[in-house]
Write an enzyme that holds these catalytic residues in place. Structure first.
Site, PDB file in Angstrom:
ATOM      1  N   GLU A 167       0.794  -1.237   0.000  1.00  0.00           N
ATOM      2  CA  GLU A 167       0.000   0.000   0.000  1.00  0.00           C
ATOM      3  C   GLU A 167       0.825   1.285   0.000  1.00  0.00           C
ATOM      4  O   GLU A 167       0.626   2.159   0.848  1.00  0.00           O
ATOM      5  CB  GLU A 167      -0.960  -0.017   1.206  1.00  0.00           C
ATOM      6  CG  GLU A 167      -1.887  -1.214   1.190  1.00  0.00           C
ATOM      7  CD  GLU A 167      -2.775  -1.323   2.434  1.00  0.00           C
ATOM      8  OE1 GLU A 167      -2.711  -0.450   3.302  1.00  0.00           O
ATOM      9  OE2 GLU A 167      -3.532  -2.307   2.518  1.00  0.00           O
ATOM     10  N   ASN A 208       2.017  -5.260  -3.149  1.00  0.00           N
ATOM     11  CA  ASN A 208       0.612  -5.557  -2.846  1.00  0.00           C
ATOM     12  C   ASN A 208      -0.159  -4.266  -2.570  1.00  0.00           C
ATOM     13  O   ASN A 208       0.324  -3.393  -1.846  1.00  0.00           O
ATOM     14  CB  ASN A 208       0.586  -6.449  -1.590  1.00  0.00           C
ATOM     15  CG  ASN A 208      -0.775  -7.029  -1.279  1.00  0.00           C
ATOM     16  OD1 ASN A 208      -1.407  -7.649  -2.138  1.00  0.00           O
ATOM     17  ND2 ASN A 208      -1.233  -6.856  -0.045  1.00  0.00           N
ATOM     18  N   HIS A 244     -10.521  -5.980  -2.017  1.00  0.00           N
ATOM     19  CA  HIS A 244     -11.579  -5.756  -1.019  1.00  0.00           C
ATOM     20  C   HIS A 244     -12.738  -5.082  -1.752  1.00  0.00           C
ATOM     21  O   HIS A 244     -12.671  -3.892  -2.070  1.00  0.00           O
ATOM     22  CB  HIS A 244     -11.064  -4.876   0.123  1.00  0.00           C
ATOM     23  CG  HIS A 244     -10.008  -5.551   0.945  1.00  0.00           C
ATOM     24  ND1 HIS A 244     -10.283  -6.650   1.732  1.00  0.00           N
ATOM     25  CD2 HIS A 244      -8.689  -5.289   1.102  1.00  0.00           C
ATOM     26  CE1 HIS A 244      -9.168  -7.036   2.341  1.00  0.00           C
ATOM     27  NE2 HIS A 244      -8.189  -6.242   1.972  1.00  0.00           N
ATOM     28  N   GLU A 272      -6.331 -10.622  -1.019  1.00  0.00           N
ATOM     29  CA  GLU A 272      -7.131 -10.348   0.191  1.00  0.00           C
ATOM     30  C   GLU A 272      -8.614 -10.283  -0.142  1.00  0.00           C
ATOM     31  O   GLU A 272      -9.363  -9.465   0.401  1.00  0.00           O
ATOM     32  CB  GLU A 272      -6.688  -9.024   0.840  1.00  0.00           C
ATOM     33  CG  GLU A 272      -5.216  -8.981   1.199  1.00  0.00           C
ATOM     34  CD  GLU A 272      -4.775  -7.704   1.912  1.00  0.00           C
ATOM     35  OE1 GLU A 272      -5.648  -6.954   2.396  1.00  0.00           O
ATOM     36  OE2 GLU A 272      -3.561  -7.465   1.983  1.00  0.00           O
ATOM     37  N   ASP A 274     -12.385 -10.189  -0.436  1.00  0.00           N
ATOM     38  CA  ASP A 274     -13.658 -10.286   0.289  1.00  0.00           C
ATOM     39  C   ASP A 274     -14.643  -9.338  -0.395  1.00  0.00           C
ATOM     40  O   ASP A 274     -14.239  -8.392  -1.073  1.00  0.00           O
ATOM     41  CB  ASP A 274     -13.526 -10.044   1.807  1.00  0.00           C
ATOM     42  CG  ASP A 274     -12.885  -8.716   2.200  1.00  0.00           C
ATOM     43  OD1 ASP A 274     -12.715  -7.839   1.325  1.00  0.00           O
ATOM     44  OD2 ASP A 274     -12.564  -8.546   3.394  1.00  0.00           O
TER      45      ASP A 274
HETATM   46  O1  9MR Z   1      -7.608  -7.715   8.702  1.00  0.00           O
HETATM   47  C1  9MR Z   1      -6.616  -6.972   9.353  1.00  0.00           C
HETATM   48  C2  9MR Z   1      -7.133  -6.434  10.672  1.00  0.00           C
HETATM   49  O2  9MR Z   1      -7.360  -7.515  11.564  1.00  0.00           O
HETATM   50  C3  9MR Z   1      -6.160  -5.454  11.273  1.00  0.00           C
HETATM   51  O3  9MR Z   1      -6.719  -4.853  12.422  1.00  0.00           O
HETATM   52  C4  9MR Z   1      -5.812  -4.391  10.247  1.00  0.00           C
HETATM   53  C5  9MR Z   1      -4.808  -3.419  10.820  1.00  0.00           C
HETATM   54  O4  9MR Z   1      -4.528  -2.389   9.980  1.00  0.00           O
HETATM   55  O5  9MR Z   1      -5.268  -4.994   9.081  1.00  0.00           O
HETATM   56  C6  9MR Z   1      -6.188  -5.826   8.446  1.00  0.00           C
HETATM   57  O6  9MR Z   1      -5.638  -6.362   7.259  1.00  0.00           O
HETATM   58  C7  9MR Z   1      -5.318  -5.422   6.235  1.00  0.00           C
HETATM   59  C8  9MR Z   1      -4.128  -5.958   5.470  1.00  0.00           C
HETATM   60  O7  9MR Z   1      -3.077  -6.228   6.347  1.00  0.00           O
HETATM   61  C9  9MR Z   1      -3.693  -4.995   4.390  1.00  0.00           C
HETATM   62  N1  9MR Z   1      -4.785  -4.658   3.509  1.00  0.00           N
HETATM   63  C10 9MR Z   1      -6.019  -4.228   4.162  1.00  0.00           C
HETATM   64  C11 9MR Z   1      -6.448  -5.237   5.212  1.00  0.00           C
HETATM   65  C12 9MR Z   1      -7.775  -4.839   5.836  1.00  0.00           C
HETATM   66  O8  9MR Z   1      -7.649  -3.642   6.529  1.00  0.00           O
END
Ligand code: 9MR
Length: 340
Positions: A167, A208, A244, A272, A274
């Site tokens: 990101e 990513n 997402h 990722e 969903d």
């Molecule tokens: O799903 C993850 C969540 O449990 C955490 O609190 C969060 C913290 O920033 O990160 C989420 O996963 C993220 C991933 O690492 C990167 N892309 C976005 C995902 C959803 O926020």
């Protein structure tokens, strides 16, 4: 340098292919059944393996003690990624003091069950431990390089592909103004890839991001970066498309976008996935994404961002393939059909 990159990338791909084949004894059996009896495999992982792909899930080690969770994981998936426990705050809470307990648990579970492991993520502006947030200049640079060496080095040989950088771009295609960008300048992304290459020469190395579900300003900026890296021999093997999504997402250029990256010479992965929504509208989005991956030779697999709606980061949107009781949803059937 460029040749090294090609050799490394090729080794990574061969290794991943072996892992998939070795992993999926069941899948091989299923594939034979498919040939002999014209019957499709009946789990996500086995069905994906029929075309040499993986089907993975983001996993939280603390849930592995819940039978519905672990049974669904083991039955349906042939790849794991850590939802949180391989991130910087989890793995290096204090400078130079590493904690691999959660990640090691996931790797052990994956290996005991013939699954691949994706690595997520070495460098990200979010979920940095507090001590990183105050660093400046070369001190931050050294901390980043040491972190990559420590984590990717620890897991060397266990990871099919690493999200080296996560990101780093804005919607308009500019660089995100994180501490990494502001303190280290434009070169920090390739510095991270070089460090990951050194720490784990066999893992495929991915960039990513989210919001890259179309040919748009953000995905084009990433495309330009990948083209530049390849031209200059910076070791990059793959691009992760988080995906997402929600019902109503415009996916009219989703496949074409994957294909243009593949045509550059990198693998693409849905990392990722969903989809907020329910019923057939949700199922159709899942179907479109799965069909796009299946249509792109270099789309090596799909990971969904969790197993059950009840533990999803966007739980109120019921975005996953299994409901809170681990029952298969309509979206599950759409994905399975598309894989087969
Ligand atoms: O799903 C993850 C969540 O449990 C955490 O609190 C969060 C913290 O920033 O990160 C989420 O996963 C993220 C991933 O690492 C990167 N892309 C976005 C995902 C959803 O926020």
């Amino acid at each position: 340098m460029f040749n090294d990159h090609l050799a490394r990338g090729a080794r990574g791909r061969v290794r991943a292919a072996f892992a998939t084949a070795a992993a999926a004894g069941l899948a091989v059996a299923a594939a034979l059944t498919f040939t002999n009896n014209a019957q499709a495999a009946d789990t996500l992982g086995a069905s994906a393996a029929e075309s040499g792909r993986y089907f993975g899930a983001a996993v939280v080690p603390n849930h592995l003690g819940e039978s519905g969770y672990v049974d669904t994981l083991n039955a349906e998936f042939n790849s794991i990624v850590a939802e949180n426990v391989m991130k910087w705050d989890a793995t290096e809470p204090n400078r130079g003091q590493f904690n691999f307990s959660g990640g090691d648990q996931l790797v052990a579970h994956a290996q005991a069950n013939g699954m691949e492991v994706r690595g997520h993520t070495l460098v990200w502006h979010a979920q940095q431990p507090g001590w990183v947030q105050g660093l400046t200049g070369d001190d931050l640079r050294q901390a980043m390089l040491d972190h990559i060496a420590g984590v990717a080095g620890h897991y060397a040989g266990d990871i099919s592909s690493w999200d080296v950088v996560n990101e780093a771009f804005e919607w308009d295609g500019s660089r995100r103004q994180s501490n990494l960008q502001q303190q280290l300048g434009d070169g920090w992304i390739e510095e991270a890839f070089w460090a990951a290459d050194q720490a784990d020469p066999n893992a495929k190395l991915c960039y990513n991001d989210y919001g890259t579900d179309a040919i748009n300003a953000k995905s084009t900026a990433i495309y330009d970066m990948v083209a530049d890296f390849l031209a200059r021999g910076v070791p990059i093997d793959c691009v992760g498309f988080q995906s997402h999504l929600s019902t109503g997402a415009d996916l009219s250029t989703y496949q074409a976008n994957l294909q243009r990256f593949a045509d550059l010479g990198v693998d693409v992965e849905i990392t990722e996935l969903d989809v907020g929504g329910s019923g057939s509208a949700q199922a159709e989005v899942y179907r479109t994404v799965t069909e796009a991956c299946m249509a792109v030779d270099r789309c090596t697999g799909i990971t969904v961002w969790g197993i059950t709606d009840k533990y999803s980061w966007r739980s109120d949107e019921t975005p996953l393939l299994f409901d809170g009781d681990y029952q298969k949803k309509e979206a599950y059937s759409a994905v399975l059909a598309a894989l087969n």
